[in-house]
Design a protein around this motif. Structure first.
Motif, PDB file in Angstrom:
ATOM      1  N   ALA A  28       0.838  -1.208   0.000  1.00 27.14           N
ATOM      2  CA  ALA A  28       0.000   0.000   0.000  1.00 27.14           C
ATOM      3  C   ALA A  28       0.868   1.252   0.000  1.00 27.14           C
ATOM      4  N   ALA A  29       1.928   1.256   0.785  1.00 26.80           N
ATOM      5  CA  ALA A  29       2.829   2.418   0.833  1.00 26.80           C
ATOM      6  C   ALA A  29       3.482   2.658  -0.528  1.00 26.80           C
ATOM      7  N   GLU A  30       3.919   1.587  -1.170  1.00 23.23           N
ATOM      8  CA  GLU A  30       4.556   1.702  -2.484  1.00 23.23           C
ATOM      9  C   GLU A  30       3.591   2.279  -3.515  1.00 23.23           C
ATOM     10  N   PHE A  31       2.378   1.734  -3.556  1.00 27.03           N
ATOM     11  CA  PHE A  31       1.404   2.212  -4.539  1.00 27.03           C
ATOM     12  C   PHE A  31       0.868   3.596  -4.182  1.00 27.03           C
ATOM     13  N   LEU A  32       0.819   3.923  -2.910  1.00 25.53           N
ATOM     14  CA  LEU A  32       0.407   5.264  -2.510  1.00 25.53           C
ATOM     15  C   LEU A  32       1.397   6.298  -3.032  1.00 25.53           C
ATOM     16  N   LEU A  33       2.679   6.027  -2.846  1.00 22.88           N
ATOM     17  CA  LEU A  33       3.706   6.953  -3.346  1.00 22.88           C
ATOM     18  C   LEU A  33       3.687   7.049  -4.869  1.00 22.88           C
ATOM     19  N   ALA A  34       3.561   5.913  -5.525  1.00 17.65           N
ATOM     20  CA  ALA A  34       3.534   5.908  -6.991  1.00 17.65           C
ATOM     21  C   ALA A  34       2.294   6.624  -7.523  1.00 17.65           C
ATOM     22  N   GLY A  35       1.162   6.395  -6.890  1.00 20.73           N
ATOM     23  CA  GLY A  35      -0.072   7.033  -7.317  1.00 20.73           C
ATOM     24  C   GLY A  35      -0.039   8.537  -7.132  1.00 20.73           C
ATOM     25  N   ILE A  36       0.503   8.976  -6.002  1.00 22.93           N
ATOM     26  CA  ILE A  36       0.620  10.416  -5.749  1.00 22.93           C
ATOM     27  C   ILE A  36       1.521  11.065  -6.793  1.00 22.93           C
ATOM     28  N   ALA A  37       2.637  10.412  -7.115  1.00 24.56           N
ATOM     29  CA  ALA A  37       3.548  10.960  -8.125  1.00 24.56           C
ATOM     30  C   ALA A  37       2.846  11.117  -9.471  1.00 24.56           C
ATOM     31  N   LYS A  38       1.982  10.183  -9.798  1.00 19.46           N
ATOM     32  CA  LYS A  38       1.286  10.252 -11.090  1.00 19.46           C
ATOM     33  C   LYS A  38       0.209  11.329 -11.104  1.00 19.46           C
ATOM     34  N   VAL A  39      -0.616  11.382 -10.073  1.00 22.24           N
ATOM     35  CA  VAL A  39      -1.725  12.339 -10.096  1.00 22.24           C
ATOM     36  C   VAL A  39      -1.283  13.772  -9.826  1.00 22.24           C
ATOM     37  N   THR A  40      -0.105  13.960  -9.237  1.00 26.94           N
ATOM     38  CA  THR A  40       0.403  15.319  -8.997  1.00 26.94           C
ATOM     39  C   THR A  40       1.331  15.788 -10.112  1.00 26.94           C
ATOM     40  N   SER A  41       1.362  15.060 -11.196  1.00 25.77           N
ATOM     41  CA  SER A  41       2.148  15.427 -12.385  1.00 25.77           C
ATOM     42  C   SER A  41       3.637  15.564 -12.109  1.00 25.77           C
ATOM     43  N   ASN A  42       4.179  14.609 -11.374  1.00 24.23           N
ATOM     44  CA  ASN A  42       5.629  14.567 -11.177  1.00 24.23           C
ATOM     45  C   ASN A  42       6.283  14.553 -12.554  1.00 24.23           C
ATOM     46  N   PRO A  43       7.287  15.415 -12.789  1.00 29.92           N
ATOM     47  CA  PRO A  43       7.894  15.500 -14.128  1.00 29.92           C
ATOM     48  C   PRO A  43       8.390  14.161 -14.677  1.00 29.92           C
ATOM     49  N   GLN A  44       8.926  13.307 -13.814  1.00 29.51           N
ATOM     50  CA  GLN A  44       9.382  11.996 -14.288  1.00 29.51           C
ATOM     51  C   GLN A  44       8.209  11.161 -14.793  1.00 29.51           C
ATOM     52  N   MET A  45       7.079  11.241 -14.096  1.00 30.32           N
ATOM     53  CA  MET A  45       5.895  10.481 -14.521  1.00 30.32           C
ATOM     54  C   MET A  45       5.324  11.056 -15.817  1.00 30.32           C
ATOM     55  N   VAL A  46       5.301  12.373 -15.918  1.00 32.57           N
ATOM     56  CA  VAL A  46       4.809  13.016 -17.151  1.00 32.57           C
ATOM     57  C   VAL A  46       5.664  12.577 -18.331  1.00 32.57           C
TER      58      VAL A  46
END
Length: 142
Positions: free
Chosen positions: A35-53
């Protein structure tokens, strides 16, 4: 020996299909970690982290796909922490991780170690909590 004496010597069965205490603890540790891993990954995606973009631009499916993936990761992370949803969330996150592994191999050409490990651990959670998933399914059959 009488039948009653034989019956007392046998290990009690788990009538509810629930895991034993030690296995339950292992599953909770795995659920919290995943859950912690996916929470961090999900937050990075929905907050438009430049690496994810950048990564989703390289995938070529559009930025909407990044947001949907992030929301699915967040929903799965929360679901792992809700007992009745934990098995279903594990199943969904395993499927999501398999999709990520396929994308990493065929589109991004990157290392798949993390996505494979997450898929396996999420599948173990789904299997370990299959009784809860069955209970949830039975609620909708009524």
């Amino acid at each position: 020996m009488t039948e009653q004496k034989l019956a007392t010597r046998q290990a009690p069965a788990e009538p509810t299909g629930r895991p034993g205490k030690a296995w339950n603890i292992v599953l909770w540790v795995l659920q919290i970690a995943v859950a912690a891993e996916f929470l961090l990954a999900g937050i990075a995606k929905v907050t438009s982290n430049p690496q994810m973009v950048d990564m989703f631009a390289e995938i070529g499916a559009g930025q909407w796909f990044r947001v949907v993936t992030g929301l699915l990761e967040l929903a799965g992370a929360v679901g792992l922490l809700i007992p009745v949803l934990s098995g279903l969330a594990g199943l969904g996150l395993a499927a999501l991780s398999i999709g990520a592994t396929i994308t990493n191999v065929f589109v991004l050409h990157t290392n798949t170690t993390i996505t494979v490990v997450l898929a396996v651990v999420a599948a173990v959670i789904a299997w370990g909590r299959r009784g809860r998933t069955a209970e949830l399914a039975n609620r909708f059959k009524r």
